[in-house]
Write an enzyme that holds these catalytic residues in place. Sequence first.
Site, mmCIF file in Angstrom:
data_model
loop_
_atom_site.group_PDB
_atom_site.id
_atom_site.type_symbol
_atom_site.label_atom_id
_atom_site.label_comp_id
_atom_site.label_asym_id
_atom_site.label_seq_id
_atom_site.Cartn_x
_atom_site.Cartn_y
_atom_site.Cartn_z
ATOM 1 N N GLU A 167 5.236 2.606 -5.141
ATOM 2 C CA GLU A 167 6.012 3.731 -4.598
ATOM 3 C C GLU A 167 5.269 5.072 -4.635
ATOM 4 O O GLU A 167 5.697 6.021 -5.316
ATOM 5 C CB GLU A 167 7.355 3.859 -5.344
ATOM 6 C CG GLU A 167 8.197 2.607 -5.250
ATOM 7 C CD GLU A 167 9.556 2.727 -5.946
ATOM 8 O OE1 GLU A 167 9.793 3.735 -6.627
ATOM 9 O OE2 GLU A 167 10.374 1.804 -5.809
ATOM 10 N N GLU A 354 10.970 -5.252 -5.007
ATOM 11 C CA GLU A 354 12.093 -4.772 -5.820
ATOM 12 C C GLU A 354 13.355 -4.746 -4.971
ATOM 13 O O GLU A 354 13.337 -4.263 -3.837
ATOM 14 C CB GLU A 354 11.862 -3.341 -6.345
ATOM 15 C CG GLU A 354 10.874 -3.225 -7.461
ATOM 16 C CD GLU A 354 10.690 -1.785 -7.952
ATOM 17 O OE1 GLU A 354 11.646 -0.974 -7.869
ATOM 18 O OE2 GLU A 354 9.575 -1.477 -8.401
#
Length: 449
Positions: A167, A354
């Site tokens: 991220e 995720e």
Amino acid sequence: MPKFYQFPEGFLWGVATSSYQIEGAWNEDGKGPSIWDVFSHTQGKIADGSTGDVACDHYHRWREDVALMKELGIKAYRFSVSWPRVLPQGRGPVNSKGLDFYDRLVDELLKNGIEPFLTLYHWDLPQALQDFGGWVNRDIAKWFADYVAVVARRLGDRVRWWATHNEPWVVAWIGHGWGEHAPGLRNPRCALQVAHHLLLSHGLAVEVLRDATGGAARIGIVLNLTSVHPASDTAEDHAAAHRADGFSNRWFLDPLFWGSYPKDLWEGFGPMVPEVHPGDMACISRRLDFLGVNYYTRAVVAHDAQGGPLQVKSVRPEKSAYTEMGWEIYPQGLYELLIRLHRDYKPATIIITENGAAFADVVSADGRVHDQPRIDYLRDHLVQAHRAIREGVPLEGYFVWSLMDNFEWAHGYTKRFGLVYVDFSTQRRIPKDSALWYRDVIAANGLTV
Ligand code: IFM
């Protein structure tokens, strides 16, 4: 009539964690401090005043945690390596005890038939490098590549799946633009430069990994991506949604897959755009073996003349259900996102690295944790993932965030994302109902809905 959703043979059913969120042992065995150690030790930064000093004590309980995964039938474990555990100063001398920890973990996983899936950077930068400017300093791309070489030389013979970054959008914006994460900078111009250095370091790392693993590894990056919806059907809101999509998604996807920043946003950011050197974009856009997608919620946005350089504001749909993070539950967004990625960027493979939800879990009188809302959330997202596979998306794996409750960054221990409940006062682990449900999904390689 209930329907069985069968997943492709060999589908990688996993769980994910990260070093700072679970390991603890923040100053043991020669580990250097990370920016998250410093940030969480600063008063007022973490909602409940907690730190990751102990977290889930995974540094000492790793064998027990692997055994738990084995019991649940988990096929793959996504974890991250703590850079300052391996290189306490960020560069220079290697801390062999730190590297040994991951070496043992990888062996234990393989012994239990669990595929290791390694993330090289999940936000715990060595503080020693932050002292030299951290991700704002262009030299960090090289420091990162050198660190990656150290890890790859040691684990490259056994780890097949490698993700460079987790991220980068969050690192850039929440850490350097808005200051809610370490290192706590509030400077949008810096955030964009940091994003560029993260991408550059990724490109260098890809080359290092390919060399060190002789081409056997599957190398990728993990992005937090979303499906952006306009709040209304007006042309203005549609244009706002396009800009928001640029900000959240295209700013990272375009450089990685096409070797250029999105033109509309580049112009929109004006003087804030990052410094880019000749050759950077070719380095950033090196071929990827997979794209890791972290999906939690969609974004709904409207045009707002006061809404910063992007002129966008977020809208909260009223009738929707929300998780404890205040994130709208919108499983269809996962399908939309996967289809769009496949259509526009054509990654060779996609892995959902995720997906999951925080709910206010409690241990019931029977000693169990009955987290039906999490089961519903996971089930509905898996149905959407299955729909995307049926339509040709090369989705090869799905990781639940997270294996167990852990340190949720600025929220401390107030948000529980785990399949496994952690009593932080005793470190007792209790598999929640969702963990048992996921075990059955994995065993059946699919789910009945
Ligand atoms: O806990 C985080 C993780 O570290 C990165 N992705 C989102 C999760 C939930 O907020």
